[in-house]
Design an enzyme around this catalytic site. Sequence first.
Site, PDB file in Angstrom:
ATOM      1  N   ASP A  38       0.835  -1.228  -0.166  1.00  0.00           N
ATOM      2  CA  ASP A  38       0.040   0.110   0.026  1.00  0.00           C
ATOM      3  C   ASP A  38       0.847   1.204  -0.021  1.00  0.00           C
ATOM      4  OD1 ASP A  38      -3.168   0.825   1.698  1.00  0.00           O
ATOM      5  OD2 ASP A  38      -2.091   1.756   0.092  1.00  0.00           O
TER       6      ASP A  38
HETATM    7  C1  GLC Z   1      -4.355   4.190  -0.267  1.00  0.00           C
HETATM    8  C2  GLC Z   1      -5.227   3.210   0.171  1.00  0.00           C
HETATM    9  C3  GLC Z   1      -5.308   2.077  -0.798  1.00  0.00           C
HETATM   10  C4  GLC Z   1      -5.333   2.706  -2.279  1.00  0.00           C
HETATM   11  C5  GLC Z   1      -3.707   3.123  -2.372  1.00  0.00           C
HETATM   12  C6  GLC Z   1      -3.736   3.927  -3.655  1.00  0.00           C
HETATM   13  O1  GLC Z   1      -3.517   4.821   0.811  1.00  0.00           O
HETATM   14  O2  GLC Z   1      -4.952   2.599   1.289  1.00  0.00           O
HETATM   15  O3  GLC Z   1      -6.589   1.512  -0.788  1.00  0.00           O
HETATM   16  O4  GLC Z   1      -5.359   1.595  -3.289  1.00  0.00           O
HETATM   17  O5  GLC Z   1      -3.412   4.029  -1.309  1.00  0.00           O
HETATM   18  O6  GLC Z   1      -4.236   4.932  -3.847  1.00  0.00           O
END
Ligand code: GLC
Length: 731
Positions: free
Chosen positions: A267
């Site tokens: 993430d």
């Molecule tokens: C965010 C979220 C995740 C998302 C990623 C990219 O912090 O936790 O669900 O896909 O970043 O945007």
Amino acid sequence: MRDPAHQHPTRPLLRIPQVERLLAQMTLAEKAGQMSQYPGRRADPEQIAEDIRQGKVGSILNAGTLERRNELQHIAVEESRLGIPLVFGRDVIHGYRTAFPIPLGQAASFDPILVERAAAVAAREASEAGIDWTFAPMVDISRDPRWGRVAESCGEDPFLASELGAAMVRGFQGQDLRDPTHIAACAKHYAGYGAAEGGKDYNSTHLPEQLLREVYLAPFRACVEAGVLTLMSAFNDLNGIPASGNELTLRRILKGEWDFLGVVVSDWASMREMIQHGICTDEREVAIQALRAGVDLEMASRCYQQHLPELVESGVVPPELVDDAARRVLNVKHQLGLFDLPYAETPKSSVAVCAEHRELARQAARESAVLLKNEQGILPLGKDLRRLAVIGPLADDPQEQIGCWAFDARAEDSVTLLDALRDRLRDAVTIEFAPGIPDCRSSDRGGFAEAVAAARRAEVVLVCLGEIANMSGEARCRAFLDLPGVQTDLLRELSETETPIVLVVMAGRPLVIGAECKLARAVLYAWHGGTMAGPGLADVLLGDVAPSGKLPVTFPRTVGQIPIYYAHKNTGRPPQDDGKRIPTGTPLDPRGMNSSYLDVEASPEFPFGFGLSYTTFDYDRLSVSPLRTPVGGSVTVTARVTNAGRLAGDEVVQLYVRDLVGSVTRPVRELKGFTRVHLAPGESTQVEFVVTSQMLAFPGRDMSSTTESGKFQVFVGGDSRATLTTEFELE
Ligand code: GLC
């Protein structure tokens, strides 16, 4: 310590000749580059271009326009040493330009076919914009509605989340990933993220391995079995080890036991956050731990890019782990056809928000709505209605109804409930709209009088209350689940008029609305219904279709009941709800000596699987055959469902099973099947469920999947309190 990879040998990865030839030419820096994903709009554009040119970037998220995407791709393909194409990702969570109901709302449809079609539409619209890969489905089990991301989930139940998560994977990815209208999916956030302590996002999760495997990993396994190309490792520390450095969940279970051959992307900077977690001293340590654990692609931080070449050269990490990760990334790019067709083509005509997509979004809004109350048949609104008051800002807010995590949907494409009602009832009914409050969180009562006056003049008052979109989703957690602001006061003042109230709630989570429900004749829970929320809800309110949604998550009476969910254990002292009558002035009283509260019933406000229709359904003739079967066998459960009312309707028939005795305590019931039936008034049908031994398996004391002999109870009905029951036995 021997490297984890050798401890848990995975099935050899796909060996694609073109990829293998590339790998053989790549430097360590180029391999580390393939393991790095840059945010397309956070970094300096020149720096991004130069790093791509130098082979330091494998993927971009949020590239922006199709033109920008192709510009970056051109640098990678034409100007870098090996010309390896980039893969472009973005959060397309519940639609791209056409927003469907939030996933929690789609889950209320209990309709995997609809959910799959919605994901396919999202893929068509996103791929046309140059997106190769979505960071969805989110399949975190959540049993704590204080957690804002329950909105993005498929609810509290692993069976439902598995069915719907797999459907979304099929919808996004289609049968052939080289089909330009499909995109790679990403099951997230692996793992246990939804069990955040206190419902506070990013917080610690403590899950015994048996529970982790049985409940929280199940939907991810279903997505892997559905062929999901990627998973995303989560922010939370799981039993003391961050999910983005967790060798048990990533390398042992996902890549070992489940033979996952795709890509694990972290993430957003969740790898680097292992320093914040206090599990790594610096980014070099992060690269070591994340690589050993099994993260293949680093989102929005550069620990791999900065440190992997030196770590391999100095012998700290074996080159095989880097090759494994880089190979996975290249294999995904190959499976997406990016080596052959790296550039996105501007469509001759766009499918974005086309009529077909709008119609599907309207159907999704219809099927997601859950009717919680309907006294004296006030719904559907009568054909003889002449004066309607519509109260509440959410009745006419094209942006808020879209919901969280829908960056590309546009308010101008939305049709609000007020729009839809005016369009449908234009001449026949006088509609008076008064917002009553400026917005959901306002404490300004200045608009109450106008709203009350409008209600007095009407035959029915439709009150639309709830949360704005940004009160759920990431980092949007609440300690209280009441209607925000002075919405309840507004509802109370409206209830003092003689005009009957229909309450429509738009929210990203279950809210505590017991008191509010008492003030209304009918209550329709609409979630955030997306671009076509208005027409979909109007279709239900006006009776074109009966509501058929069922709750994918338990509604608590009070936030103090949380966690509260239907598939709970029986305990040694199940709740008796007798605790509130304990007399004063006496010593310990035997009453109440069970697992319940002194000050609220043990039952929820509304249970999992609950939802009313405009008709009623009767269940009988339940039978199971054979009554006994050996472990490894299966049984067939049948029941008759009858539409006992005078209007047609859909019913989501649910099958629950209880394992009466196990080597570990078992839930009092678990959803093991559901099917939607449409019945005309008086019509009956027989439903049939096959229950296999495998469906009854659970992680035993040794964590292996175990099916045990013994008695099982089955329940069939319209929600998790189903009473029609019988038994069978596994011998
Ligand atoms: C965010 C979220 C995740 C998302 C990623 C990219 O912090 O936790 O669900 O896909 O970043 O945007």
